[in-house]
Design a protein around this motif. Structure first.
Motif, PDB file in Angstrom:
ATOM      1  N   THR A 177      12.533  -8.127 -13.285  1.00 45.96           N
ATOM      2  CA  THR A 177      13.768  -8.874 -12.711  1.00 45.96           C
ATOM      3  C   THR A 177      14.916  -7.957 -12.372  1.00 45.96           C
ATOM      4  O   THR A 177      15.414  -8.012 -11.205  1.00 45.96           O
ATOM      5  N   LYS A 178      15.254  -6.860 -13.060  1.00 51.13           N
ATOM      6  CA  LYS A 178      16.178  -5.888 -12.865  1.00 51.13           C
ATOM      7  C   LYS A 178      15.896  -4.789 -13.950  1.00 51.13           C
ATOM      8  O   LYS A 178      15.248  -4.907 -14.710  1.00 51.13           O
ATOM      9  N   ILE A 206       3.196   6.529  -7.064  1.00 49.97           N
ATOM     10  CA  ILE A 206       3.352   5.722  -8.394  1.00 49.97           C
ATOM     11  C   ILE A 206       3.455   4.638  -8.057  1.00 49.97           C
ATOM     12  O   ILE A 206       2.659   3.577  -8.678  1.00 49.97           O
ATOM     13  N   ILE A 207       4.268   3.940  -7.364  1.00 49.31           N
ATOM     14  CA  ILE A 207       4.826   2.754  -7.092  1.00 49.31           C
ATOM     15  C   ILE A 207       3.536   2.078  -6.290  1.00 49.31           C
ATOM     16  O   ILE A 207       2.964   0.842  -6.560  1.00 49.31           O
ATOM     17  N   LYS A 208       2.834   2.649  -5.351  1.00 47.01           N
ATOM     18  CA  LYS A 208       1.692   2.173  -4.562  1.00 47.01           C
ATOM     19  C   LYS A 208       0.639   2.010  -5.633  1.00 47.01           C
ATOM     20  O   LYS A 208      -0.038   0.907  -5.462  1.00 47.01           O
ATOM     21  N   LEU A 235       7.423  -6.181  -8.005  1.00 47.68           N
ATOM     22  CA  LEU A 235       8.800  -5.426  -7.930  1.00 47.68           C
ATOM     23  C   LEU A 235       9.263  -5.747  -6.399  1.00 47.68           C
ATOM     24  O   LEU A 235       8.508  -5.816  -5.613  1.00 47.68           O
ATOM     25  N   ASP A 236      10.568  -6.212  -6.300  1.00 43.31           N
ATOM     26  CA  ASP A 236      11.369  -6.347  -5.160  1.00 43.31           C
ATOM     27  C   ASP A 236      11.326  -5.025  -4.433  1.00 43.31           C
ATOM     28  O   ASP A 236      11.453  -4.059  -4.885  1.00 43.31           O
ATOM     29  N   LEU A 274      12.925   0.756  -3.704  1.00 43.34           N
ATOM     30  CA  LEU A 274      13.881   1.757  -3.130  1.00 43.34           C
ATOM     31  C   LEU A 274      14.467   2.680  -3.902  1.00 43.34           C
ATOM     32  O   LEU A 274      14.648   3.894  -3.846  1.00 43.34           O
ATOM     33  N   LYS A 275      15.152   1.949  -5.039  1.00 44.72           N
ATOM     34  CA  LYS A 275      15.862   2.491  -6.008  1.00 44.72           C
ATOM     35  C   LYS A 275      14.910   3.611  -6.893  1.00 44.72           C
ATOM     36  O   LYS A 275      15.281   4.902  -7.100  1.00 44.72           O
TER      37      LYS A 275
END
Length: 285
Positions: free
Chosen positions: A34-35, A196-198, A215-216, A221-222
């Motif tokens: 969420t954050k 890694i995100i992919k 993840l949004d 992006l962050k």
């Protein structure tokens, strides 16, 4: 279940805070990040740990020292007892004793490892280098013991606030060639973080961990843009903590939570370490 992924810093500040991924996990849905919040002092971290449970949290610092060090320093086997003894030494005294201890070791055995470090490919928690693992251990365990949380497998308690040890590099290495947060030259950090995100969104991740992660785009992006990988690290910590929670009792993904050596040293939770399997191989390099 509320899940926290804690990317710890033994000396947090505005420039280098503690990052915590705040997540919700539902077996029927998966893990939703969420954050990611930041804490700029250990006092703030102490307050965070006092939050009412139930929650599960992963931390990325060693919860214990090698059994060899504990024995040689004549410390008690019981985790809570030897942590209290080390705390009485203060940080300077602990570092001094570590240096004295390592100076007396046979040549070539300067950095004793825990069993879980050997399995995971992690550095020694007695190491005094740029990663500051010894300081991370000292400050982190002091905070946890003071908070009275249940620490698995070292100090389990009848408390709904549960903390386990993770090693986010194990997750990152599934999908990237280089270690996350490493300082190797000629590494494209943004592309490394993208890989890694992919990877977190692939069927391979879901197969290993048993759930999907959400993840949004703003958070993604962050993660990509942050050069030190601190936010991404917190998220990776949350995946290992979630996996341990989903494994559940009696061992929460550990080989044997009642084994005396594991209770003394601690254990890194990750699917690749179940039943003593080797650390995960890179699937993308």
């Amino acid at each position: 279940m509320k899940i926290y992924g804690i990317n710890f810093n033994h000396s947090p500040s505005q420039k280098k805070p503690i990052h915590i991924a705040v997540c919700d996990f539902k077996i029927s849905h998966g893990l939703t990040v969420t954050k990611v919040v930041s804490l700029q002092s250990l006092k703030e971290f102490d307050t965070f740990l006092k939050q009412k449970g139930p929650w599960f949290a992963g931390v990325n610092f060693p919860l214990g020292q090698p059994n060899y060090f504990v024995k040689r320093m004549n410390l008690p086997d019981k985790w809570s007892s030897y942590i209290k003894d080390i705390s009485r030494w203060k940080l300077d005294g602990f570092e001094s004793k570590l240096k004295q201890f390592k100076a007396k070791l046979p040549k070539g055995i300067k950095e004793p490892l825990r069993l879980t470090d050997t399995m995971a490919g992690a550095e020694s928690p007695a190491k005094l280098n740029q990663h500051n693992l010894a300081r991370q251990f000292f400050e982190g365990t002091h905070c946890l013991l003071k908070a009275g949380v249940s620490i698995l497998p070292c100090n389990p308690k009848n408390d709904k606030r549960v903390v386990l040890e993770t090693f986010p590099d194990l997750v990152a290495q599934r999908f990237a060639v280089h270690d996350l947060g490493g300082k190797k030259k000629n590494v494209d950090i943004e592309n490394l973080h993208k890989d890694i995100i992919k990877g977190l969104e692939t069927p391979e991740f879901e197969q290993d961990f048993g759930f999907k992660i959400f993840l949004d785009d703003t958070l993604k992006l962050k993660c990509v843009e942050e050069s030190n990988g601190a936010i991404l690290n917190a998220i990776l910590v949350s995946t290992q903590a979630t996996w341990a929670y989903s494994e559940g009792k009696p061992h929460y993904g550990m080989p044997d939570m009642q084994h005396p050596n594991i209770q003394t040293e601690g254990w890194i939770v990750d699917p690749s370490l179940v039943n003593g399997l080797a650390k995960p191989t890179n699937r993308f390099g």
